[in-house]
Design a protein around this motif. Structure first.
Motif, PDB file in Angstrom:
ATOM      1  N   PHE A 175      65.823  15.520 -47.577  1.00  0.00           N
ATOM      2  CA  PHE A 175      66.659  15.255 -46.166  1.00  0.00           C
ATOM      3  C   PHE A 175      65.902  15.788 -45.001  1.00  0.00           C
ATOM      4  N   LEU A 176      65.158  14.807 -44.516  1.00  0.00           N
ATOM      5  CA  LEU A 176      64.682  15.459 -43.004  1.00  0.00           C
ATOM      6  C   LEU A 176      65.527  15.369 -41.954  1.00  0.00           C
ATOM      7  N   THR A 177      65.823  16.418 -41.526  1.00  0.00           N
ATOM      8  CA  THR A 177      66.955  16.615 -40.440  1.00  0.00           C
ATOM      9  C   THR A 177      66.197  17.303 -39.228  1.00  0.00           C
ATOM     10  N   ASN A 178      66.961  17.784 -38.433  1.00  0.00           N
ATOM     11  CA  ASN A 178      66.793  18.338 -37.182  1.00  0.00           C
ATOM     12  C   ASN A 178      66.845  19.826 -37.265  1.00  0.00           C
ATOM     13  N   VAL A 179      67.319  20.434 -38.453  1.00  0.00           N
ATOM     14  CA  VAL A 179      67.307  21.952 -38.262  1.00  0.00           C
ATOM     15  C   VAL A 179      66.691  22.397 -39.599  1.00  0.00           C
ATOM     16  N   ARG A 180      66.080  23.721 -39.595  1.00  0.00           N
ATOM     17  CA  ARG A 180      65.200  24.207 -40.641  1.00  0.00           C
ATOM     18  C   ARG A 180      65.803  24.067 -42.070  1.00  0.00           C
ATOM     19  N   GLY A 181      67.106  24.144 -42.123  1.00  0.00           N
ATOM     20  CA  GLY A 181      67.903  23.905 -43.395  1.00  0.00           C
ATOM     21  C   GLY A 181      69.437  24.441 -43.162  1.00  0.00           C
ATOM     22  N   VAL A 182      70.009  24.846 -44.154  1.00  0.00           N
ATOM     23  CA  VAL A 182      71.364  25.013 -44.098  1.00  0.00           C
ATOM     24  C   VAL A 182      71.324  26.519 -43.468  1.00  0.00           C
ATOM     25  N   MET A 183      72.015  26.768 -42.376  1.00  0.00           N
ATOM     26  CA  MET A 183      72.072  27.976 -41.795  1.00  0.00           C
ATOM     27  C   MET A 183      73.209  28.804 -41.846  1.00  0.00           C
ATOM     28  N   GLN A 184      73.175  30.227 -42.039  1.00  0.00           N
ATOM     29  CA  GLN A 184      74.263  30.940 -41.838  1.00  0.00           C
ATOM     30  C   GLN A 184      73.944  32.357 -40.947  1.00  0.00           C
ATOM     31  N   ASP A 185      74.778  32.628 -39.974  1.00  0.00           N
ATOM     32  CA  ASP A 185      74.315  33.715 -39.170  1.00  0.00           C
ATOM     33  C   ASP A 185      73.013  33.531 -38.715  1.00  0.00           C
ATOM     34  N   ASP A 186      72.461  32.348 -38.270  1.00  0.00           N
ATOM     35  CA  ASP A 186      70.964  32.333 -37.551  1.00  0.00           C
ATOM     36  C   ASP A 186      69.857  32.376 -38.899  1.00  0.00           C
ATOM     37  N   ARG A 187      70.280  32.326 -40.034  1.00  0.00           N
ATOM     38  CA  ARG A 187      69.382  32.542 -41.144  1.00  0.00           C
ATOM     39  C   ARG A 187      69.538  31.360 -41.911  1.00  0.00           C
ATOM     40  N   VAL A 188      68.135  30.830 -42.378  1.00  0.00           N
ATOM     41  CA  VAL A 188      68.120  29.569 -43.359  1.00  0.00           C
ATOM     42  C   VAL A 188      68.351  30.210 -44.796  1.00  0.00           C
ATOM     43  N   LEU A 189      69.330  29.416 -45.491  1.00  0.00           N
ATOM     44  CA  LEU A 189      69.417  29.908 -46.734  1.00  0.00           C
ATOM     45  C   LEU A 189      68.578  29.134 -47.303  1.00  0.00           C
ATOM     46  N   ALA A 223      73.359  14.246 -60.474  1.00  0.00           N
ATOM     47  CA  ALA A 223      72.825  13.115 -61.010  1.00  0.00           C
ATOM     48  C   ALA A 223      71.318  13.212 -61.786  1.00  0.00           C
ATOM     49  N   GLY A 224      71.021  14.315 -61.601  1.00  0.00           N
ATOM     50  CA  GLY A 224      69.567  14.526 -62.493  1.00  0.00           C
ATOM     51  C   GLY A 224      68.218  14.626 -61.665  1.00  0.00           C
ATOM     52  N   VAL A 225      68.720  14.563 -60.149  1.00  0.00           N
ATOM     53  CA  VAL A 225      67.612  14.732 -59.324  1.00  0.00           C
ATOM     54  C   VAL A 225      67.047  16.160 -59.205  1.00  0.00           C
ATOM     55  N   ARG A 226      65.691  16.343 -59.676  1.00  0.00           N
ATOM     56  CA  ARG A 226      65.294  17.833 -59.963  1.00  0.00           C
ATOM     57  C   ARG A 226      65.372  18.534 -58.748  1.00  0.00           C
ATOM     58  N   ALA A 227      64.542  18.197 -57.507  1.00  0.00           N
ATOM     59  CA  ALA A 227      64.277  18.823 -56.400  1.00  0.00           C
ATOM     60  C   ALA A 227      64.892  18.067 -55.252  1.00  0.00           C
ATOM     61  N   VAL A 228      65.998  18.941 -54.670  1.00  0.00           N
ATOM     62  CA  VAL A 228      66.574  18.158 -53.574  1.00  0.00           C
ATOM     63  C   VAL A 228      66.616  19.026 -52.478  1.00  0.00           C
ATOM     64  N   LEU A 229      66.047  18.701 -51.434  1.00  0.00           N
ATOM     65  CA  LEU A 229      65.468  19.855 -50.135  1.00  0.00           C
ATOM     66  C   LEU A 229      66.199  19.139 -48.863  1.00  0.00           C
ATOM     67  N   LEU A 240      55.902  19.391 -49.291  1.00  0.00           N
ATOM     68  CA  LEU A 240      54.995  18.272 -50.087  1.00  0.00           C
ATOM     69  C   LEU A 240      53.458  18.890 -50.242  1.00  0.00           C
ATOM     70  N   ARG A 241      53.197  20.263 -49.729  1.00  0.00           N
ATOM     71  CA  ARG A 241      52.143  20.937 -50.168  1.00  0.00           C
ATOM     72  C   ARG A 241      52.356  21.953 -51.333  1.00  0.00           C
ATOM     73  N   GLY A 242      53.682  21.838 -51.818  1.00  0.00           N
ATOM     74  CA  GLY A 242      54.143  22.614 -53.004  1.00  0.00           C
ATOM     75  C   GLY A 242      54.438  23.875 -52.483  1.00  0.00           C
ATOM     76  N   GLU A 243      54.649  24.323 -51.280  1.00  0.00           N
ATOM     77  CA  GLU A 243      55.112  25.384 -50.913  1.00  0.00           C
ATOM     78  C   GLU A 243      56.725  25.557 -50.771  1.00  0.00           C
ATOM     79  N   THR A 244      57.394  26.711 -50.534  1.00  0.00           N
ATOM     80  CA  THR A 244      58.928  26.829 -50.462  1.00  0.00           C
ATOM     81  C   THR A 244      59.177  26.669 -48.873  1.00  0.00           C
ATOM     82  N   ALA A 245      60.343  25.843 -48.708  1.00  0.00           N
ATOM     83  CA  ALA A 245      60.576  25.835 -47.295  1.00  0.00           C
ATOM     84  C   ALA A 245      62.242  25.156 -47.140  1.00  0.00           C
ATOM     85  N   GLY A 246      62.693  25.311 -46.187  1.00  0.00           N
ATOM     86  CA  GLY A 246      63.992  24.739 -46.057  1.00  0.00           C
ATOM     87  C   GLY A 246      65.171  25.213 -46.942  1.00  0.00           C
TER      88      GLY A 246
END
Ligand SMILES: Nc1ncnc2c1ncn2[C@@H]1O[C@H](COP(=O)(O)OP(=O)(O)O)[C@@H](O)[C@H]1O
Ligand SMILES: CC(=O)N[C@@H](CCC(=O)OP(=O)(O)O)C(=O)O
Length: 263
Positions: A175-189, A223-229, A240-246
């Motif tokens: 899910f490409l969105t306009n925030v770095r990820g799901v945030m809590q207290d200004d931190r990305v989870l 439903a069995g999709v292994r990686a959901v970002l 896509l480079r195999g690094e952790t993000a979001g």
């Protein structure tokens, strides 16, 4: 295979679109794309004197709003995205869920009341999408879809992306969105499990359009999709480079075993 959901937030930003299109062009396996267009549709509605109303991130869609949603998403948003992709050499094919009956839906019954012409996917014609991929196209789906009752429905693009990824047995849903990820207290989870997600929704930390996104992400995992970002473009490129993000969604048991291993 990867399903890429592209938010409507930045589809009018040429520099963003060109960078995104280059990223898609560089993917070793072509993705299936589902795009939104919520922001552009809200802007178009305002220009037409129509006020937009949302319930838990879902647009209340009467007859007039449905017309605007079709214009905003099957028209403008699709054209903006497909134009950039084709210019970058990606054989993008702009479609909606209506075309070839790709996404069928039924009316969404919402606990908060009647949302009008809002649908929820019931079936995806995975074989037809595979045929398009096999013929070398990159399908780009706008979320307007056909009801089992023959009516046209407005469907949240996150719900369409989840249904498409699940039906195609995709390896990953991004899910490409306009925030770095799901945030809590200004931190990305960095990770989110179903139990934490439901708690954060109940506590009002996850609100608005993030609610359907998080629920769709959890349903894809189920439903069995292994990686959901869920992430912005920096995060998607890192992933896509195999690094952790979001924010990656993860089953509760997986989280416990990670914690167990860390102790
Ligand atoms: N906990 C949260 N973390 C990050 N974003 C959140 C959160 N809760 C609500 N949001 C909002 O959700 C938005 C993303 O949902 P939405 O606007 O529907 O995006 P999209 O176009 O990707 O579907 C963010 O821009 C942010 O304003
Ligand atoms: C029912 C419903 O909420 N439909 C959404 C479809 C577009 C969408 O989801 O766009 P984003 O991905 O850009 O948010 C809407 O009308 O805004």
């Amino acid at each position: 295979m990867l399903v890429l959901k592209i938010s409507g937030h930045q589809l009018d930003d040429g520099a963003f679109l060109n960078r995104l299109a280059r990223t898609v062009a560089a993917m070793p396996t072509p993705p299936v794309i589902v795009h939104g267009g919520g922001r552009g549709t809200t802007d178009l509605a305002a220009r037409l004197g129509i006020e937009s109303r949302f319930v838990e991130g879902l647009r209340v869609t009467d007859d007039a709003v449905r017309d605007v949603a079709v214009m905003g998403m099957v028209g403008t948003a699709s054209m903006q995205l497909v134009q950039a992709l084709v210019c970058a050499g990606v054989p993008a094919l702009g479609l909606s869920g209506v075309d070839a009956g790709l996404v069928r839906v039924r009316k969404l019954e919402h606990h908060a009341g009647d949302l009008g012409w809002v649908g929820i996917p019931t079936e995806v014609a995975a074989d037809r999408l595979q045929a398009l991929l096999g013929a070398g196209f990159v399908p780009c789906l706008a979320p307007i879809s056909l009801g089992e009752d023959g009516h046209i429905y407005n469907v949240n693009a996150d719900h369409v992306a989840q249904a498409v990824a699940s039906a195609l047995h995709a390896d990953a849903l991004v899910f490409l969105t306009n925030v770095r990820g799901v945030m809590q207290d200004d931190r990305v989870l960095t990770h989110l499990t179903p139990s934490v997600a439901e708690r954060l929704i109940a506590e009002g930390v996850i609100v608005g359009g993030m609610i359907p996104k998080v629920r769709a992400a959890l349903a894809a995992l189920q439903a069995g999709v292994r990686a959901v970002l869920m992430s912005d473009l920096d995060g998607v490129e890192a992933f896509l480079r195999g690094e952790t993000a979001g924010t990656l969604v993860q089953a509760d048991e997986e989280q416990q075993s990670t914690e167990g291993a860390a102790q």
